[in-house]
Write an enzyme that holds these catalytic residues in place. Sequence first.
Site, PDB file in Angstrom:
ATOM      1  N   ASN A  14      -0.123   3.127  -1.714  1.00 32.96           N
ATOM      2  CA  ASN A  14      -0.764   2.246  -1.807  1.00 32.96           C
ATOM      3  C   ASN A  14      -1.965   1.914  -1.899  1.00 32.96           C
ATOM      4  OD1 ASN A  14      -0.639  -0.978   0.054  1.00 32.96           O
ATOM      5  ND2 ASN A  14       0.049  -0.972  -2.165  1.00 32.96           N
ATOM      6  N   CYS A  16      -1.965   4.110  -5.586  1.00 36.53           N
ATOM      7  CA  CYS A  16      -2.336   4.347  -6.863  1.00 36.53           C
ATOM      8  C   CYS A  16      -1.113   3.862  -7.590  1.00 36.53           C
ATOM      9  CB  CYS A  16      -1.346   5.865  -6.932  1.00 36.53           C
ATOM     10  SG  CYS A  16      -2.974   6.706  -6.733  1.00 36.53           S
ATOM     11  N   ARG A  17       0.420   4.003  -7.320  1.00 36.37           N
ATOM     12  CA  ARG A  17       1.818   3.000  -7.979  1.00 36.37           C
ATOM     13  C   ARG A  17       1.794   2.405  -7.687  1.00 36.37           C
ATOM     14  NH1 ARG A  17       5.116   8.915  -5.962  1.00 36.37           N
ATOM     15  NH2 ARG A  17       3.232   8.100  -4.334  1.00 36.37           N
ATOM     16  N   SER A  18       2.070   1.930  -6.288  1.00 38.54           N
ATOM     17  CA  SER A  18       2.791   0.589  -5.635  1.00 38.54           C
ATOM     18  C   SER A  18       2.194  -0.435  -6.176  1.00 38.54           C
ATOM     19  CB  SER A  18       2.890   0.477  -4.471  1.00 38.54           C
ATOM     20  OG  SER A  18       2.539   0.165  -3.702  1.00 38.54           O
ATOM     21  N   ASP A 126       3.546  11.206  -8.604  1.00 42.31           N
ATOM     22  CA  ASP A 126       2.596  11.032  -7.831  1.00 42.31           C
ATOM     23  C   ASP A 126       1.185  11.499  -8.835  1.00 42.31           C
ATOM     24  OD1 ASP A 126       0.239  10.200  -6.359  1.00 42.31           O
ATOM     25  OD2 ASP A 126       1.367  11.192  -4.763  1.00 42.31           O
TER      26      ASP A 126
HETATM   27  P1  4NP Z   1       0.218   6.603  -4.212  1.00 36.96           P
HETATM   28  O1  4NP Z   1      -0.618   7.934  -4.236  1.00 36.96           O
HETATM   29  O2  4NP Z   1       1.308   7.226  -2.787  1.00 36.96           O
HETATM   30  O3  4NP Z   1       0.483   6.527  -5.218  1.00 36.96           O
HETATM   31  O4  4NP Z   1      -0.732   5.647  -3.931  1.00 36.96           O
HETATM   32  C1  4NP Z   1      -1.078   8.901  -2.791  1.00 36.96           C
HETATM   33  C2  4NP Z   1      -3.030   8.311  -2.867  1.00 36.96           C
HETATM   34  C3  4NP Z   1      -3.035   8.964  -1.577  1.00 36.96           C
HETATM   35  C4  4NP Z   1      -2.837   9.725  -1.165  1.00 36.96           C
HETATM   36  C5  4NP Z   1      -1.606  10.164  -1.778  1.00 36.96           C
HETATM   37  C6  4NP Z   1      -0.760   9.864  -2.271  1.00 36.96           C
HETATM   38  N1  4NP Z   1      -3.042  10.545   0.328  1.00 36.96           N
HETATM   39  O5  4NP Z   1      -3.067  12.166   0.010  1.00 36.96           O
HETATM   40  O6  4NP Z   1      -4.481  10.199   0.047  1.00 36.96           O
END
Ligand code: 4NP
Length: 154
Positions: A14, A16-18, A126
Amino acid sequence: MRDAPSVLFICLGNICRSPLAEAALRAEAAKAGAAFHVDSAGTGDWHVDCPPDPRAQAVALMHGIDTSGYRGRQVTVDDFTRFTHIFALDAANLRDLRRIRPANATATLGLLMDVVPGREGSDVADPYYGDDAGFAVTWDDVSQAAREIVARLA
Ligand code: 4NP
């Protein structure tokens, strides 16, 4: 008039993408003059109360959207009755959501890119471990999806 659709986007962290999907739908809905409730959350809890990744904030800002006030939260079982539509950004998120979906869920649950003709079944990749170019790809993906969501649900 029907109630405004309420749309929740789910990725892993939560940050980056969402949040970018949330920003893109807010922007497309505003452009279309359509009322939507929009939110985003993560399946994980590592970034609860954190703002979006600086690279995500930057790409949103490049498109005129300020996401600095967004804060991470983890999806809850109540989300399955509070929202009309829940979109997973990738297949792993969708699997995790199916695992926690309560018996009384009313939200439709699906993969985000399934709404984009020709992109059915694909993940929003991701970008967290990549560079700025990855965030530009994320923005393109979620913007296309947001336009389709407005066209279908507004
Ligand atoms: P998101 O990306 O799922 O698009 O917000 C990520 C953000 C953090 C992590 C992995 C994916 N992490 O492992 O902290």
